[in-house]
Design a protein around this motif. Sequence first.
Motif, short mmCIF file in Angstrom:
data_model
loop_
_atom_site.label_atom_id
_atom_site.label_comp_id
_atom_site.label_asym_id
_atom_site.label_seq_id
_atom_site.Cartn_x
_atom_site.Cartn_y
_atom_site.Cartn_z
N GLU A 20 0.81 -1.22 0.00
CA GLU A 20 0.00 0.00 0.00
C GLU A 20 0.84 1.27 0.00
O GLU A 20 0.29 2.36 0.05
CB GLU A 20 -0.94 -0.02 1.20
CG GLU A 20 -2.03 -1.10 1.06
CD GLU A 20 -2.93 -1.21 2.28
OE1 GLU A 20 -2.58 -0.59 3.33
OE2 GLU A 20 -3.97 -1.87 2.19
N GLY A 21 2.18 1.11 -0.06
CA GLY A 21 3.01 2.29 -0.28
C GLY A 21 3.97 2.67 0.82
O GLY A 21 4.73 3.64 0.66
N GLU A 22 3.99 1.93 1.93
CA GLU A 22 4.98 2.24 2.97
C GLU A 22 6.36 1.81 2.48
O GLU A 22 6.56 0.67 2.07
CB GLU A 22 4.64 1.52 4.28
CG GLU A 22 3.34 1.97 4.90
CD GLU A 22 3.35 3.43 5.34
OE1 GLU A 22 4.46 3.99 5.52
OE2 GLU A 22 2.27 4.01 5.48
N ARG A 23 7.33 2.71 2.49
CA ARG A 23 8.64 2.46 1.90
C ARG A 23 9.75 2.24 2.91
O ARG A 23 10.88 1.92 2.53
CB ARG A 23 9.00 3.63 0.97
CG ARG A 23 8.08 3.79 -0.23
CD ARG A 23 8.27 2.62 -1.20
NE ARG A 23 7.31 2.62 -2.28
CZ ARG A 23 6.32 1.73 -2.41
NH1 ARG A 23 6.17 0.76 -1.52
NH2 ARG A 23 5.49 1.79 -3.42
N HIS A 24 9.45 2.42 4.21
CA HIS A 24 10.49 2.28 5.23
C HIS A 24 9.93 1.55 6.44
O HIS A 24 8.72 1.59 6.70
CB HIS A 24 11.04 3.65 5.63
CG HIS A 24 11.56 4.44 4.46
ND1 HIS A 24 12.78 4.17 3.88
CD2 HIS A 24 11.01 5.45 3.75
CE1 HIS A 24 12.97 5.00 2.85
NE2 HIS A 24 11.91 5.79 2.75
N ASP A 69 11.22 -6.49 -1.62
CA ASP A 69 12.54 -6.08 -2.11
C ASP A 69 12.82 -4.67 -1.59
O ASP A 69 11.90 -3.92 -1.25
CB ASP A 69 12.58 -6.06 -3.64
CG ASP A 69 12.52 -7.46 -4.23
OD1 ASP A 69 12.95 -8.41 -3.55
OD2 ASP A 69 12.02 -7.62 -5.36
N GLU A 70 14.09 -4.31 -1.54
CA GLU A 70 14.48 -2.95 -1.15
C GLU A 70 15.25 -2.35 -2.31
O GLU A 70 16.30 -2.85 -2.70
CB GLU A 70 15.31 -2.95 0.13
CG GLU A 70 15.52 -1.55 0.68
CD GLU A 70 15.93 -1.57 2.15
OE1 GLU A 70 15.92 -0.49 2.77
OE2 GLU A 70 16.27 -2.65 2.67
N VAL A 71 14.71 -1.26 -2.85
CA VAL A 71 15.28 -0.62 -4.02
C VAL A 71 15.99 0.66 -3.60
O VAL A 71 15.43 1.48 -2.85
CB VAL A 71 14.18 -0.29 -5.06
CG1 VAL A 71 14.77 0.44 -6.27
CG2 VAL A 71 13.47 -1.56 -5.50
N GLU A 72 17.21 0.83 -4.08
CA GLU A 72 18.01 2.01 -3.74
C GLU A 72 17.27 3.27 -4.14
O GLU A 72 16.68 3.36 -5.22
CB GLU A 72 19.36 1.94 -4.44
CG GLU A 72 20.33 3.02 -4.01
CD GLU A 72 21.70 2.86 -4.65
OE1 GLU A 72 22.54 3.76 -4.44
OE2 GLU A 72 21.90 1.86 -5.38
N GLU A 73 17.26 4.26 -3.27
CA GLU A 73 16.66 5.58 -3.47
C GLU A 73 15.13 5.54 -3.48
O GLU A 73 14.49 6.56 -3.67
CB GLU A 73 17.15 6.24 -4.77
CG GLU A 73 18.65 6.52 -4.78
CD GLU A 73 19.07 7.22 -6.05
OE1 GLU A 73 18.22 7.46 -6.92
OE2 GLU A 73 20.27 7.54 -6.17
N GLY A 109 13.23 2.55 -1.54
CA GLY A 109 12.85 1.88 -0.32
C GLY A 109 12.21 0.54 -0.57
O GLY A 109 12.53 -0.16 -1.54
N LEU A 110 11.26 0.17 0.26
CA LEU A 110 10.63 -1.14 0.22
C LEU A 110 9.57 -1.22 -0.88
O LEU A 110 8.77 -0.29 -1.05
CB LEU A 110 9.99 -1.45 1.58
CG LEU A 110 10.94 -1.44 2.78
CD1 LEU A 110 10.14 -1.49 4.08
CD2 LEU A 110 11.93 -2.60 2.69
N VAL A 111 9.56 -2.32 -1.60
CA VAL A 111 8.54 -2.58 -2.63
C VAL A 111 8.16 -4.06 -2.54
O VAL A 111 8.89 -4.88 -1.99
CB VAL A 111 9.04 -2.26 -4.05
CG1 VAL A 111 9.35 -0.79 -4.21
CG2 VAL A 111 10.26 -3.11 -4.41
#
Length: 225
Positions: free
Chosen positions: A16-20, A49-53, A55-57
């Motif tokens: 749902e969009g939380e990246r950290h 997965d964690e994508v540089e710049e 965050g979490l996806v």
Amino acid sequence: MKALDRAVAVLTAVAEGERHASGVAAATGVPRSTAHRLLRSLRAHRLVDEVEELGLVVGSRVHQLGAIAHGGALARVAPGVVELLCENTRLSVQIYQRRGDSVECLAAASPLDGLRDVVETGAVAPLGGDATSLILTAWDERLDAAGGGPGETLRVVRSRGWALTEAADSRTVLSVPVRGTSHRVVAALSLSGPPRLRKDAARLRTELRKAAKALEDEVRGTWPG
């Protein structure tokens, strides 16, 4: 069971969009240390997965599992739709799903005469630059998550909603997306045949889109998203 419930909540928060981790903890009510531990496990299983710049996806394994679930529903209804489209267009028809870096044919039909592109159901081929591969790649969320977007060719495919390519053997392929209930592209429906296909591409796109809509309507309610 409590650990499983928390893991599902954490994965849902990422979707749902939380990246950290801090945002995940706040959204779920899970203690931050627990959120970190669950995220570490989810990353190990490729569910996150964690994508540089960025965050979490949602991870690649989730997409693979979704494709398998969609494939079961599509495989039940695709043959009838594919046969009818082949009869109406007198061209070869295939429906493909992505399997990692490959594409798999879920159903296919070819006319009895003319230039036939015979593809066996279950056939697997590597992703390439053909129309089918472009459709199955253009809406890949991981391209956006990685930054920079999908590249000019795939941006054009996204904008048009279809792809057309010609191979060295003069075989022309026209392809459109088939979407799940969350609008995610779950398959590519393709026509293949001689170069004359390009001249009639506008009408054939309409036929393809109608068939893709029929596929979506047939399995609506059986897809998880």
